[in-house]
Design an enzyme around this catalytic site. Sequence first.
Site, short mmCIF file in Angstrom:
data_model
loop_
_atom_site.label_atom_id
_atom_site.label_comp_id
_atom_site.label_asym_id
_atom_site.label_seq_id
_atom_site.Cartn_x
_atom_site.Cartn_y
_atom_site.Cartn_z
N HIS B 60 0.85 -1.20 0.00
CA HIS B 60 0.00 0.00 0.00
C HIS B 60 0.87 1.24 0.00
CE1 HIS B 60 0.93 -0.56 4.24
NE2 HIS B 60 0.35 0.56 4.59
N HIS B 62 1.43 3.80 1.93
CA HIS B 62 1.90 4.54 3.10
C HIS B 62 3.43 4.51 3.05
CE1 HIS B 62 -1.99 4.27 5.72
NE2 HIS B 62 -1.98 5.33 4.96
N ASP B 64 5.97 4.18 4.93
CA ASP B 64 6.86 3.17 5.52
C ASP B 64 6.85 1.87 4.74
OD1 ASP B 64 4.20 3.05 6.44
OD2 ASP B 64 4.74 2.00 8.27
N HIS B 65 6.09 1.83 3.64
CA HIS B 65 6.06 0.64 2.79
C HIS B 65 6.54 0.89 1.37
CE1 HIS B 65 3.78 -1.92 5.70
NE2 HIS B 65 3.59 -0.71 6.21
N HIS B 140 -7.24 -1.73 5.46
CA HIS B 140 -6.40 -0.70 6.07
C HIS B 140 -6.97 0.67 5.70
CE1 HIS B 140 -2.95 0.62 8.21
NE2 HIS B 140 -2.28 1.08 7.19
#
Lengths: 302, 302
Positions: B60, B62, B64-65, B140
Site C-alpha cells: 500500500h 503509506h 513506511d512501505h 487498512h
Amino acid sequence: MKLTILGCYAATPRTLTNPTSQVLELNNELFLIDCGEGTQVELRRNKVKFSKIKHVFISHLHGDHFFGLIGLISTFMLLGRETELHIYGPKGIKEIITLQLKMSKSWTSYPLYFHELTGREPEVILETKKVTVETIPLDHRVYTNGFLFREKPGDRKLLMEEVEKYPIDVAYYRGIKKGKDAVLDDGTVIPNELLTADPEPPLSYAFCSDTAYKPEIASQLKNVSVLYHEATFLEEHAYLAAPTKHSTAKEAAAIARSASVSKLILGHFSTRYDSILPFKEEAKEIFPEVELAEDGKNFSFY
Amino acid sequence: MKLTILGCYAATPRTLTNPTSQVLELNNELFLIDCGEGTQVELRRNKVKFSKIKHVFISHLHGDHFFGLIGLISTFMLLGRETELHIYGPKGIKEIITLQLKMSKSWTSYPLYFHELTGREPEVILETKKVTVETIPLDHRVYTNGFLFREKPGDRKLLMEEVEKYPIDVAYYRGIKKGKDAVLDDGTVIPNELLTADPEPPLSYAFCSDTAYKPEIASQLKNVSVLYHEATFLEEHAYLAAPTKHSTAKEAAAIARSASVSKLILGHFSTRYDSILPFKEEAKEIFPEVELAEDGKNFSFY
C-alpha cells in the site's frame, strides 16, 4: 556557525556512505540543505532536534539530493509537528511531494509551504531576523541552485571605557550600538566612532553542489567565510566530470581561490574512490585552507 | 524457502529500526516485498544481489512501505541494470515513480513495468515457472493488498526400486514423473501410483501487512506454510489498533489458528515498545508456532 554533514557522497546511499544532506546552524537558526534518502535517520543519529528545522533547501531534483524529503515531511506529521515548514527547491518539488501525500491520504498536521525556484540569476529567497539566503545558480544536468547564507551584520560594539568617560544614560546604549551618535544633556555630540568598534564581520556559508566548474560564481562568493563545493572527481577523472557536469577537486579549489574565501570544504565524492585524502592533496596545491567533508562530521566557524 | 527481514517496524525509520521490507527466496527466485525508506541500503547490508530482484510487491501507499522504491529504481539505473523489473502495487504507484524520473530527467536503462492493482478480490498477479503470486485484499486506511506466494507442485518422485522391476527405458522417466503410466513393449500398463510417490508438499508464504483484524482472509490462507502477519500493537493497546486499522498480536494469532498455518511470524511492531518479546507471549497463548520478525533476521523453511 556550525555545519553538520549528514551525507556527502554522490549517487547512491550505501551501508557506509550517505547521499547529500547537511545542517547549517547560523545565529541559532537551523537550515537543512538537501535531503537524500536516509536523511531523517542521520538527523536522529546526529541528535538534531526536528522541531528546530523550519527551512529546507533542495538544490536540484536528482535523487541523491531529495529522495529523503517525503519521508522527513511524513515523519514530522506522524510526530504531530505543528510548526510551519518551508521548502525551497526547483519547480516540480511541490507536485512530487503533494502527489505522494495525496496517494497516502496523509496531509500534514502543520503548515507546509513550497517556494519553487525557476530563476537563473542570484536572488534572495529568505530573510529572517538574522540571516539572508540567496540562490547561487549552478550548471548541472538539471536546473540546480546552490545557496548562500549570510549573517546580517551585528550591532556595533560599545567601547565601555570610552562610553564611561561621558555622562551617557544606559537608555541610549541601544541606539549607539545601532550607529547613532551620543548627544549629551548640554548638546555636545559625541561621534559614534569614538564610542564603538566595528562588529564581528558577519559569517557566510555557500553551498555549491552539484555543478560543473563554473568560474562565474566566484564574484557572488567573494570573501565568504566557508565554501562547500562539490568535488565528485579527482583531476585524473576530469573526463568523467565534464559530461556529467560535476567538478574536480582542483576546479573546486580554483573557485575558492578566485573568490578569496576563508575556508573550502570539499564533498559529494564519487564512491569509486577508496580514500578521499587525495582530494585534499589535489585542492591544497591551489588553495591551502581546505577540509574534507565526512558523514557525521561537525565544523564550527567563528 | 528463505525469508530475509530487512525492516519490520511501523511508521518511521529510526537509527536502530527499519520500516517494512523483506526478501522472499522461493525456488531460487527473489521477491522483494514492500520497500520502505532505506531498503536499498539494507539489501546491501544483507548482501542481496540486486540483479536477482525482478519483482517488487508494494502492499500500500503509506510511506513506511514504499518511500524506498524510487531510490531503488534509480540506483538500479545508476548501476547500469539491463534486466527488466516489475512493480506490483496500488494504482498511483506508476504516477509517483514516473513523475520523479521525469523531474530528474532520468529514465531507466532497463525495462520497468508497472502492474497497478485495483481489485477487491484475490487474484493471481504473477505466474512464473515455479511460483504463483496472488493478492490478499486487506483492510487498512488506504487500499492495501497482502501477497500469497505459492510454489507450484513439483514432479512426482520416482520409486527407483519399483521402476527397475520393469524393462522401462529411461526416456520414459520424465513422463512418469509428470504422472503418466508406463506402457511396456508387450503392451502391459504399469499404473503410475506403483512407480511414484507424491512430491514434497509445495511451500507457501503469505504476507499480510498492514491490516485491521480481518478474519475472512483465513479461508484464503488455509494451510499455508508461513504467515507473516502484522501485529502493530499488543492487546492492551487494542484501542489504538482499531482506529488506525492495525492488528494486535492476539488477532494475528487468531488468523494463524483459524487458517491452520504451519508457522506465524509477527512484524510491523510499533516503535513504542521497548521490547517486542511480549508480542510472542501474547500470540503463543492462541497459536504456539510463532516467531518474531527482526531487522536482518533470516528464516529458512523446508
